[in-house]
Design a protein around this motif. Structure first.
Motif, PDB file in Angstrom:
ATOM      1  N   CYS A   1      -7.526  12.290   3.810  1.00 36.01           N
ATOM      2  CA  CYS A   1      -8.101  11.200   4.456  1.00 36.01           C
ATOM      3  C   CYS A   1      -9.367  10.845   3.777  1.00 36.01           C
ATOM      4  O   CYS A   1      -9.876  12.260   3.318  1.00 36.01           O
ATOM      5  CB  CYS A   1      -8.395  12.047   5.957  1.00 36.01           C
ATOM      6  SG  CYS A   1      -8.925  13.126   6.519  1.00 36.01           S
ATOM      7  N   PHE A   2     -10.809  10.402   4.948  1.00 30.39           N
ATOM      8  CA  PHE A   2     -11.913   9.847   4.051  1.00 30.39           C
ATOM      9  C   PHE A   2     -12.779   9.353   5.488  1.00 30.39           C
ATOM     10  O   PHE A   2     -11.800   8.716   6.648  1.00 30.39           O
ATOM     11  CB  PHE A   2     -11.369   8.377   3.302  1.00 30.39           C
ATOM     12  CG  PHE A   2     -10.929   9.055   1.936  1.00 30.39           C
ATOM     13  CD1 PHE A   2     -12.301   9.237   0.524  1.00 30.39           C
ATOM     14  CD2 PHE A   2     -10.355   8.460   1.510  1.00 30.39           C
ATOM     15  CE1 PHE A   2     -11.631   9.841  -0.410  1.00 30.39           C
ATOM     16  CE2 PHE A   2      -9.379   9.231   0.243  1.00 30.39           C
ATOM     17  CZ  PHE A   2     -10.349   9.480  -0.753  1.00 30.39           C
ATOM     18  N   SER A   3     -13.782   9.738   6.095  1.00 29.60           N
ATOM     19  CA  SER A   3     -14.486   9.511   6.871  1.00 29.60           C
ATOM     20  C   SER A   3     -15.872   9.349   6.616  1.00 29.60           C
ATOM     21  O   SER A   3     -16.907   9.785   6.677  1.00 29.60           O
ATOM     22  CB  SER A   3     -14.704  10.337   8.131  1.00 29.60           C
ATOM     23  OG  SER A   3     -13.036  10.656   8.600  1.00 29.60           O
TER      24      SER A   3
ATOM     25  N   LEU B   1      -4.631   8.135   3.728  1.00 32.25           N
ATOM     26  CA  LEU B   1      -4.518   7.439   2.630  1.00 32.25           C
ATOM     27  C   LEU B   1      -2.814   8.293   2.199  1.00 32.25           C
ATOM     28  O   LEU B   1      -3.318   9.848   2.030  1.00 32.25           O
ATOM     29  CB  LEU B   1      -5.775   7.540   1.114  1.00 32.25           C
ATOM     30  CG  LEU B   1      -5.417   6.914   0.055  1.00 32.25           C
ATOM     31  CD1 LEU B   1      -4.941   5.737  -0.179  1.00 32.25           C
ATOM     32  CD2 LEU B   1      -5.202   7.880  -1.194  1.00 32.25           C
ATOM     33  N   VAL B   2      -2.220   7.125   2.252  1.00 30.33           N
ATOM     34  CA  VAL B   2      -1.004   7.459   1.809  1.00 30.33           C
ATOM     35  C   VAL B   2      -0.358   6.922   0.178  1.00 30.33           C
ATOM     36  O   VAL B   2      -0.642   5.580  -0.761  1.00 30.33           O
ATOM     37  CB  VAL B   2       0.514   7.525   2.788  1.00 30.33           C
ATOM     38  CG1 VAL B   2       0.425   8.348   3.617  1.00 30.33           C
ATOM     39  CG2 VAL B   2       0.169   6.354   2.634  1.00 30.33           C
ATOM     40  N   SER B   3       0.857   7.187  -0.586  1.00 27.40           N
ATOM     41  CA  SER B   3       1.302   7.344  -2.007  1.00 27.40           C
ATOM     42  C   SER B   3       1.990   5.951  -1.368  1.00 27.40           C
ATOM     43  O   SER B   3       2.903   5.936   0.351  1.00 27.40           O
ATOM     44  CB  SER B   3       2.526   7.935  -2.785  1.00 27.40           C
ATOM     45  OG  SER B   3       3.212   8.599  -1.357  1.00 27.40           O
ATOM     46  N   SER B   4       2.571   4.949  -1.571  1.00 26.65           N
ATOM     47  CA  SER B   4       3.421   3.582  -1.971  1.00 26.65           C
ATOM     48  C   SER B   4       4.993   4.858  -1.098  1.00 26.65           C
ATOM     49  O   SER B   4       5.308   4.179  -0.267  1.00 26.65           O
ATOM     50  CB  SER B   4       3.980   3.160  -2.555  1.00 26.65           C
ATOM     51  OG  SER B   4       3.841   3.493  -3.547  1.00 26.65           O
TER      52      SER B   4
ATOM     53  N   VAL C   1     -12.713   6.019  -1.303  1.00 24.65           N
ATOM     54  CA  VAL C   1     -11.115   6.071  -1.163  1.00 24.65           C
ATOM     55  C   VAL C   1     -10.436   5.099  -2.783  1.00 24.65           C
ATOM     56  O   VAL C   1      -9.796   5.618  -3.462  1.00 24.65           O
ATOM     57  CB  VAL C   1      -9.914   4.792  -0.346  1.00 24.65           C
ATOM     58  CG1 VAL C   1      -9.250   4.680  -0.742  1.00 24.65           C
ATOM     59  CG2 VAL C   1     -10.754   5.957   1.058  1.00 24.65           C
ATOM     60  N   THR C   2     -10.705   3.898  -3.329  1.00 18.16           N
ATOM     61  CA  THR C   2     -10.785   3.821  -4.538  1.00 18.16           C
ATOM     62  C   THR C   2     -10.683   4.317  -5.613  1.00 18.16           C
ATOM     63  O   THR C   2     -10.154   4.451  -6.878  1.00 18.16           O
ATOM     64  CB  THR C   2     -11.608   2.135  -4.758  1.00 18.16           C
ATOM     65  OG1 THR C   2     -12.470   2.326  -5.032  1.00 18.16           O
ATOM     66  CG2 THR C   2     -10.761   1.054  -3.851  1.00 18.16           C
TER      67      THR C   2
END
Length: 284
Positions: free
Chosen positions: A89-91, A38-41, A126-127
């Motif tokens: 990151c997420f797993s 996950l990154v910022s735009s 993530v959300t």
């Protein structure tokens, strides 16, 4: 509506359930790992240079980054460099021994139900993380872009339909499993995309995340019989934490719950590193 976050999703392992390792040595993988980078735009445009950064010092004839094709010392170099980036990151880590030969009746003949179910668990976290960082006045306007690494056998339009069903159930209080929910303020179905691994730098970085956590728990990877948790441990600075500052259950989600698993000591190491008490394991 503006996109403020981008999640790149890739997996390591497979969805096979008919025959699962280690009981079936030539069966499907014991684990399926689904990871999001996950990154910022604002940082999304920097990912090509990030891939170059994490490969600095690595000589390779490949134009794209594949974690499982790297030598061990190169894997360590890549993970150490990636851990310094402004990302999370997420797993979701599914041990498939407990669902060998299981079929999900609610999803009919959809063969990818396991992948989509794990994606739901991933997106719940993530959300939630994205919504926590979104000012209240912007919630419902700022969105998350979701980019999948293209995988054979998956119909991504089916996933959009699955999301629509989940949103309907959520709005109407009819979720079959009420333990968690996606933060729908972050979801725009027009921002669910699928791309090839070599065409998107973010997917190559999510591949690193998935590969590192896969090697931390998967035994019998070809000629390699033992787990290697060192790479996933190096990624600790990236692992997202809940509002209560917990990594396990949030940045790292397991299915089933860890206390229900009958794992070997080498498989337990990565979870204990992230805070799981050795007293919590299934006894006997």
């Amino acid at each position: 509506m503006p996109v403020t976050f981008v999640a790149y999703i890739d997996e390591s392992g497979d969805t096979g359930l008919n025959r699962v390792k280690p009981d079936s040595p030539d069966g499907a993988t014991e684990w399926l790992i689904l990871s999001a980078f996950l990154v910022s735009s604002a940082n999304d445009s920097n990912l090509v240079s990030w891939v170059k950064d994490v490969q600095e010092g690595i000589k390779s004839k490949r134009r794209d980054l594949h974690f499982n094709k790297l030598l061990p010392f190169k894997k360590s170099m890549v993970c150490a460099a990636l851990a310094q980036k402004d990302a999370r990151c997420f797993s979701v880590m599914s041990n498939k021994q407990n669902i060998e030969r299981y079929k999900n009746k609610n999803l009919g003949e959809e063969k990818a139900w396991l992948y989509w179910w794990l994606t739901r668990l991933l997106l719940e976290r993530v959300t939630d993380f994205c919504e926590r960082l979104t000012p209240i006045k912007q919630r419902g306007q700022d969105k998350l872009r979701i980019v999948f690494s293209r995988r054979g056998g998956l119909t991504y339009e089916n996933f959009k339909s699955y999301l629509e069903l989940l949103r309907y159930q959520s709005v109407n209080g009819k979720l079959r499993l009420k333990a968690g929910d996606i933060k729908w303020s972050m979801i725009d179905l027009n921002e669910v995309l699928v791309m090839d691994h070599h065409h998107r730098a973010g997917l190559q970085l999510s591949d690193v995340i998935a590969g590192a956590f896969y090697e931390a728990v998967e035994r019998n990877r070809g000629d390699i019989e033992h787990c290697e948790p060192a790479y996933a441990k190096q990624l600790e600075p990236l692992v997202a934490k809940s509002a209560k500052n917990n990594a396990l259950g949030y940045g790292i989600k397991t299915m089933p719950n860890l206390w229900k698993m009958d794992l070997q000591d080498q498989q337990k190491a990565i979870f204990e590193h992230f805070g799981y008490s050795p007293r919590g394991w299934k006894s006997g």
